[in-house]
Design a protein around this motif. Structure first.
Motif, mmCIF file in Angstrom:
data_model
loop_
_atom_site.group_PDB
_atom_site.id
_atom_site.type_symbol
_atom_site.label_atom_id
_atom_site.label_comp_id
_atom_site.label_asym_id
_atom_site.label_seq_id
_atom_site.Cartn_x
_atom_site.Cartn_y
_atom_site.Cartn_z
ATOM 1 N N GLN A 146 0.896 4.123 -2.887
ATOM 2 C CA GLN A 146 0.678 5.545 -2.631
ATOM 3 C C GLN A 146 1.857 6.384 -3.105
ATOM 4 O OE1 GLN A 146 -0.170 5.861 1.547
ATOM 5 N NE2 GLN A 146 -2.051 4.647 1.419
ATOM 6 N N GLN B 224 0.829 -1.205 0.000
ATOM 7 C CA GLN B 224 0.000 0.000 0.000
ATOM 8 C C GLN B 224 0.863 1.256 0.000
ATOM 9 O OE1 GLN B 224 -3.321 0.424 -0.300
ATOM 10 N NE2 GLN B 224 -3.496 -1.792 -0.656
ATOM 11 N N LYS C 130 1.488 6.899 -6.777
ATOM 12 C CA LYS C 130 0.452 7.888 -7.064
ATOM 13 C C LYS C 130 0.971 9.300 -6.842
ATOM 14 C CE LYS C 130 -3.711 5.149 -6.135
ATOM 15 N NZ LYS C 130 -4.926 5.017 -5.274
#
Length: 298
Positions: free
Chosen positions: A230, A226, A233
């Motif tokens: 992130q 995760q 992104k």
């Protein structure tokens, strides 16, 4: 080619594993590619690492294995085959590991075979920088703690719902066929007190080598995946919303803000029409006297 930064990014999602060298327990994780490797190891007091590219691996292999003439990729593949079973808790019986702590780092010595000849390797680990320790150990552990806390809250809520369901069955006249299955209603506060007094001392006394069981390894991998997602992104957002090119800014400089005097002058120019040569300048008009308002009785 995959650089050291990409190797470390791949290392991030690799879970920590408990390993023992002699009587010393460590946590370790590693990532091997055709372009090099990176190893991270800790005794929970210090953290060491080594990152080596293909050129460094080739140079060291010539020094340690003069009788072996194989491509660098074969050395890296062999190191991966030796380290991965160790991290999985299934070390090769024909391979021996030993470590030596020095003032400036930690050395891990490997002795095995390759193509029927003795194979030696030394990992020369130096102290890991603080940012690496935070990224691979501190931040994931904090997120794992938060995830486990939410999990406990959800399980507590589920237990309370189950108790309410059982109580409804009892009030409806249902009875257990086996009395040994009877349980007391769940009391969260009492459970936490018993956990702190009984279970926690056993957990803390289990030893540092048991820090990452298989379930925690899966949770660590999920948390770091995760985090990596992130990070991608954020990087994509920064790339798409980057600053304007310097050339455009240089070609079209922004005009300076007008001063108060300029604003006053421009406003007066906007309200007073410019006089043409055919027109005479107008004199200021006299102020008109206000007329009296006519009422009904004036």
């Amino acid at each position: 080619m995959e650089g050291s930064e990409e190797l470390e990014s791949s290392l991030l999602t690799q879970p920590w594993a408990s390993v023992c060298f002699g009587e010393s327990a460590f946590l370790a994780k590693a990532c091997f590619r055709d372009t090099g490797y990176i190893l991270l190891i800790s005794d929970l007091s210090s953290v060491w690492y080594e990152s080596a590219d293909a050129e460094a691996v080739g140079q060291r292999s010539k020094e340690l294995n003069k009788r072996l003439t194989v491509p660098v990729s074969s050395f890296l593949h062999r190191l991966c085959n030796l380290m991965c079973p160790l991290l999985a808790g299934q070390p090769d019986a024909a391979t021996s590991f030993s470590c030596h702590r020095a003032a400036g780092g930690l050395s891990l010595h490997v002795k095995s075979e390759l193509s029927g000849l003795p194979f030696y390797w030394d990992f020369h680990c130096c102290p890991a920088p603080v940012e690496m320790v935070s990224r691979h150990l501190v931040r994931p552990l904090i997120r794992m703690s938060l995830a486990l806390q939410y999990q406990v809250q959800e399980l507590t809520s589920l237990l309370l719902q189950k108790d309410a369901e059982i109580e409804d069955y009892r009030e409806s006249g249902a009875a257990l066929s086996r009395d040994r299955l009877r349980t007391e209603p769940f009391q969260e506060k009492m459970f936490q007190q018993n956990f702190m007094a009984e279970s926690l001392p056993q957990i803390c006394g289990a030893g540092e080598g048991q820090a990452f069981a298989s379930a925690l390894q899966q949770l660590y991998t999920a948390v770091t995946q995760q985090e990596a997602k992130q990070a991608r992104k954020r990087q994509h957002s920064e790339d798409t919303e980057g600053p304007a090119p310097a050339a455009e800014t240089a070609e079209h400089p922004s005009p300076p803000p007008p001063s108060q005097e300029d604003e006053t002058a421009s406003s007066s120019e906007g309200t007073t029409p410019a006089s043409s040569p055919a027109q005479k300048p107008r004199l200021p008009a006299a102020k008109a006297k206000p007329k009296k308002a006519k009422g009904l009785f004036s």
